[in-house]
Design a protein around this motif. Structure first.
Motif, mmCIF file in Angstrom:
data_model
loop_
_atom_site.group_PDB
_atom_site.id
_atom_site.type_symbol
_atom_site.label_atom_id
_atom_site.label_comp_id
_atom_site.label_asym_id
_atom_site.label_seq_id
_atom_site.Cartn_x
_atom_site.Cartn_y
_atom_site.Cartn_z
ATOM 1 N N PRO A 95 39.726 38.483 38.387
ATOM 2 C CA PRO A 95 40.563 39.567 38.929
ATOM 3 C C PRO A 95 40.786 39.455 40.435
ATOM 4 O O PRO A 95 41.898 39.687 40.921
ATOM 5 C CB PRO A 95 39.771 40.835 38.573
ATOM 6 C CG PRO A 95 38.950 40.444 37.391
ATOM 7 C CD PRO A 95 38.588 39.016 37.620
ATOM 8 N N PHE A 96 39.738 39.087 41.162
ATOM 9 C CA PHE A 96 39.905 38.955 42.604
ATOM 10 C C PHE A 96 40.773 37.745 42.949
ATOM 11 O O PHE A 96 41.524 37.772 43.930
ATOM 12 C CB PHE A 96 38.544 38.857 43.294
ATOM 13 C CG PHE A 96 37.943 40.188 43.616
ATOM 14 C CD1 PHE A 96 38.281 40.851 44.779
ATOM 15 C CD2 PHE A 96 37.052 40.798 42.743
ATOM 16 C CE1 PHE A 96 37.745 42.091 45.078
ATOM 17 C CE2 PHE A 96 36.506 42.037 43.026
ATOM 18 C CZ PHE A 96 36.850 42.690 44.198
ATOM 19 N N ALA A 97 40.683 36.689 42.146
ATOM 20 C CA ALA A 97 41.551 35.530 42.370
ATOM 21 C C ALA A 97 43.016 35.916 42.185
ATOM 22 O O ALA A 97 43.888 35.485 42.950
ATOM 23 C CB ALA A 97 41.174 34.397 41.414
ATOM 24 N N CYS A 102 49.560 52.798 32.623
ATOM 25 C CA CYS A 102 50.271 52.097 31.541
ATOM 26 C C CYS A 102 49.314 51.225 30.737
ATOM 27 O O CYS A 102 49.351 51.207 29.503
ATOM 28 C CB CYS A 102 51.390 51.234 32.121
ATOM 29 S SG CYS A 102 52.891 52.126 32.538
ATOM 30 N N ALA A 103 48.471 50.489 31.452
ATOM 31 C CA ALA A 103 47.539 49.584 30.778
ATOM 32 C C ALA A 103 46.546 50.349 29.908
ATOM 33 O O ALA A 103 46.106 49.843 28.871
ATOM 34 C CB ALA A 103 46.796 48.748 31.818
ATOM 35 N N ARG A 104 46.209 51.556 30.319
ATOM 36 C CA ARG A 104 45.271 52.367 29.542
ATOM 37 C C ARG A 104 45.941 53.089 28.381
ATOM 38 O O ARG A 104 45.265 53.736 27.586
ATOM 39 C CB ARG A 104 44.597 53.392 30.458
ATOM 40 C CG ARG A 104 43.587 52.788 31.424
ATOM 41 C CD ARG A 104 42.943 53.872 32.261
ATOM 42 N NE ARG A 104 41.864 53.339 33.088
ATOM 43 C CZ ARG A 104 41.141 54.077 33.935
ATOM 44 N NH1 ARG A 104 41.397 55.377 34.057
ATOM 45 N NH2 ARG A 104 40.180 53.525 34.646
ATOM 46 N N ALA A 118 51.585 40.877 28.368
ATOM 47 C CA ALA A 118 50.401 40.025 28.512
ATOM 48 C C ALA A 118 49.519 40.098 27.272
ATOM 49 O O ALA A 118 49.312 41.178 26.712
ATOM 50 C CB ALA A 118 49.606 40.439 29.746
ATOM 51 N N ARG A 119 49.012 38.943 26.870
ATOM 52 C CA ARG A 119 48.086 38.901 25.737
ATOM 53 C C ARG A 119 46.662 39.209 26.175
ATOM 54 O O ARG A 119 45.851 39.683 25.387
ATOM 55 C CB ARG A 119 48.117 37.518 25.085
ATOM 56 C CG ARG A 119 49.490 37.088 24.588
ATOM 57 C CD ARG A 119 49.394 35.772 23.847
ATOM 58 N NE ARG A 119 50.701 35.248 23.496
ATOM 59 C CZ ARG A 119 51.404 34.429 24.248
ATOM 60 N NH1 ARG A 119 50.918 34.029 25.415
ATOM 61 N NH2 ARG A 119 52.587 33.994 23.859
ATOM 62 N N ASP A 120 46.343 38.893 27.425
ATOM 63 C CA ASP A 120 45.000 39.137 27.938
ATOM 64 C C ASP A 120 45.082 39.399 29.439
ATOM 65 O O ASP A 120 46.168 39.406 30.028
ATOM 66 C CB ASP A 120 44.076 37.950 27.641
ATOM 67 C CG ASP A 120 44.696 36.616 28.063
ATOM 68 O OD1 ASP A 120 45.357 36.576 29.127
ATOM 69 O OD2 ASP A 120 44.527 35.620 27.341
ATOM 70 N N GLU A 121 43.928 39.617 30.060
ATOM 71 C CA GLU A 121 43.900 39.945 31.482
ATOM 72 C C GLU A 121 44.405 38.795 32.352
ATOM 73 O O GLU A 121 45.080 39.019 33.358
ATOM 74 C CB GLU A 121 42.475 40.319 31.894
ATOM 75 C CG GLU A 121 41.983 41.630 31.308
ATOM 76 C CD GLU A 121 40.606 41.993 31.821
ATOM 77 O OE1 GLU A 121 40.054 41.216 32.629
ATOM 78 O OE2 GLU A 121 40.088 43.044 31.417
ATOM 79 N N ASN A 153 51.399 37.167 35.298
ATOM 80 C CA ASN A 153 52.675 37.892 35.218
ATOM 81 C C ASN A 153 52.952 38.646 36.515
ATOM 82 O O ASN A 153 54.087 38.673 37.012
ATOM 83 C CB ASN A 153 52.655 38.877 34.048
ATOM 84 C CG ASN A 153 52.785 38.187 32.702
ATOM 85 O OD1 ASN A 153 53.117 37.003 32.624
ATOM 86 N ND2 ASN A 153 52.520 38.914 31.638
ATOM 87 N N LEU A 154 51.910 39.263 37.061
ATOM 88 C CA LEU A 154 52.068 40.007 38.307
ATOM 89 C C LEU A 154 52.419 39.082 39.470
ATOM 90 O O LEU A 154 53.250 39.419 40.322
ATOM 91 C CB LEU A 154 50.782 40.778 38.616
ATOM 92 C CG LEU A 154 50.474 41.973 37.710
ATOM 93 C CD1 LEU A 154 49.070 42.494 37.983
ATOM 94 C CD2 LEU A 154 51.499 43.082 37.926
#
Length: 241
Positions: A11-13, A89-91, A172-175, A181-182
């Motif tokens: 996530p930080f990357a 949205c993600a939640r 997105a299929r996963d994180e 995508n972002l």
């Protein structure tokens, strides 16, 4: 501890990649402004002095630092709005993910950001500085109209950003995929917004402001922001079908 750090690394990357994408787009925009003469470096000897250079030259060192803090605060609020919207949205929260709600909360975020900016700025200028700036700025009705136009631009921009974040999560299929995508969206949409921002800034930062030109750029900004917002909504809906 090692496993926890490893889990947080991705996530930080992605965050750092997003920051790099924004920095690259911003650097390209500044380079374009430099090559086209939009950015001036010697306002004292220039024959036609851009209005923003004149206004900023009135600031003292402490006032300039305060303006930087105010701008940073407004930027943080503006960034946090779409981030929070994307998280909702993600939640799967009820409400986010529609252009109407993205626009309304984008405009609300823009309003709060500008309000925070005005609250900080209101106490850092002396009466002499305010009077000197007022003599070089357009009339009050023109400034009010410009503020409305800027609020419309910023509100639709944040609405577009909010819907884009939602679309990135929806497709997105996963994180990991959501993160990339972002990054791609930041580069693609960022270049579009950068071009419009450079044009709008060039129209504003002129020795003699042409209201028609500024209005045309602001209108183009709003239209493109709406296109991005509804386009992101269409992509999100397509993925959910």
């Amino acid at each position: 501890m090692k496993e926890q750090m490893k889990g947080m690394a991705r996530p930080f990357a992605m965050l750092f990649c997003l920051a790099a994408a924004v920095a690259v787009v911003g650097r390209v925009g500044l380079a374009v402004m430099d090559l086209t003469g939009t950015i001036s470096y010697d306002y004292i000897s220039a024959a036609d002095v851009p209005i923003l250079d004149v206004v900023c030259s009135i600031l003292t060192g402490s006032a300039f630092v305060a303006f930087m803090f105010a701008a940073g605060l407004a930027l943080v609020v503006s960034t946090a709005g779409p981030t929070l919207y994307g998280l909702l949205c993600a939640r799967g929260a009820v409400g986010p993910g529609r252009p109407a709600s993205a626009f309304l909360w984008g405009w609300a975020t823009a309003f709060v950001a500008l309000l925070c900016l005005l609250v900080v700025v209101s106490g850092i200028l002396s009466a002499v500085q305010v009077g000197s700036m007022s003599s070089k700025l357009p009339s009050a009705p023109v400034l009010a109209l410009a503020l409305v136009g800027f609020a419309a631009f910023l509100g639709t921009l944040l609405g577009a950003a909010s819907m884009t974040v939602c679309a990135c999560f929806a497709r997105a299929r996963d994180e990991a995929r959501a993160g990339w995508n972002l990054v791609v969206a930041a580069l693609a949409c960022g270049f579009v917004v950068m071009v419009l921002t450079v044009g709008t800034f060039a129209a504003l930062n002129a020795a003699s402001i042409q209201l028609g030109v500024v209005g045309a750029w602001l209108a183009a900004d709003v239209v493109v922001n709406l296109v991005i917002m509804f386009g992101a909504n269409a992509l999100a809906k397509k993925q959910l079908r």
